[in-house]
Scaffold this motif. Sequence first.
Motif, short mmCIF file in Angstrom:
data_model
loop_
_atom_site.label_atom_id
_atom_site.label_comp_id
_atom_site.label_asym_id
_atom_site.label_seq_id
_atom_site.Cartn_x
_atom_site.Cartn_y
_atom_site.Cartn_z
N THR A 237 -7.88 -2.73 -5.79
CA THR A 237 -7.58 -1.80 -6.50
C THR A 237 -8.60 -0.74 -5.21
N GLU A 238 -9.91 -1.66 -4.94
CA GLU A 238 -10.84 -1.36 -3.76
C GLU A 238 -10.42 -1.33 -2.49
N ASN A 241 -7.03 0.89 -1.63
CA ASN A 241 -7.19 1.99 -1.83
C ASN A 241 -7.83 1.88 -0.55
N SER A 269 0.40 -3.02 -0.15
CA SER A 269 -0.64 -2.24 -0.46
C SER A 269 -0.26 -1.03 -1.78
N ASN A 273 0.48 -1.60 -5.51
CA ASN A 273 -0.18 -0.91 -6.85
C ASN A 273 0.89 -0.09 -7.51
N ASN A 277 0.14 -0.04 -11.56
CA ASN A 277 0.86 1.00 -12.48
C ASN A 277 1.40 1.32 -13.57
N LYS A 282 -2.86 -5.86 -15.53
CA LYS A 282 -4.45 -6.04 -14.57
C LYS A 282 -4.81 -7.01 -14.27
#
Length: 301
Positions: A237-238, A241, A269, A273, A277, A282
């Motif tokens: 996730t990091e 982003n 990405s 994502n 979402n 997860k």
Amino acid sequence: MKLAVIDLGTNTFHLIIAEQSASEIHVLYKTNQPVKLGENITANNSIIPAAFKRGITCLKEFRAELDKHDVDVIKATATSGVRSAKNGLDFVKAAKEQANIEIDIIDGDEEAQYIYEGVKWSGAIKGKSLIMDIGGGSTEFILCDENTLVWKKSYNIGAARLMQRFFKSDPINVTDQKAIISHLDEELKALKVICHEYKPKTLIGSAGAFETFAGMISPKIDISKISTTTISFPAYTELANNLIKATHAERANMKGLIPLRVDMIVMASLLTNYILNELDIKKIKLSTYDLKMGVLQSLKA
């Protein structure tokens, strides 16, 4: 017996040569070239002359390698970049005439089947999973568990195709991102319906961009020597982003990001994502085994 698989992707051409003894397959040689066959393919749905030439040149080099290894069985498959191009059959004909390589244009359903077989071979599938293979021209999704392929579909939402249509800013702005998300909302309705019913717990990324994600997160991992690994969800996730927020120049200086993927990784990405979402997944895994390994598996005597 020596076997060879050529995977003609929209961005990258791959060659893998292996030897089969009894039921075992041992990889002898593998290489890839960033041919970018799908360069500007969305402009008039055609392989442009420069890309056409790069593709044939690459196949001539692959032919030399095949001859050097005295390969018995060769399977060359072409996917979205060739099958969707108006001059795709011209490319197939030129490959036969100039490189003596016969190309099988496979449809999206066959592509997804081969991807499933490759990922299954890697050992990555544990429980209800969604396999995702982000190509340049198309992206395949496969719902499965260890024993069963439940559902599969190929969508024309590959990274190169999305980039050519929507990536108009640097760094990518909110307007472009919203346009991509709106497009995915429209394209992926069937996927979302069946996933909400099946409820996969793990997203398995098949090679490509997911190898880049894994390599950038864990530089000490030798991607070439593993078949599967877990990708940390918070770390992904990091990273995603950061990739989305970065300029082209900033990404070009990031360790572990090859030139071919400097811009397409943004599309990958955003697409990843979106899936995480929308489906509330997860857990992420990488399978380094993909379509070409599935094709190789099918050649086993």
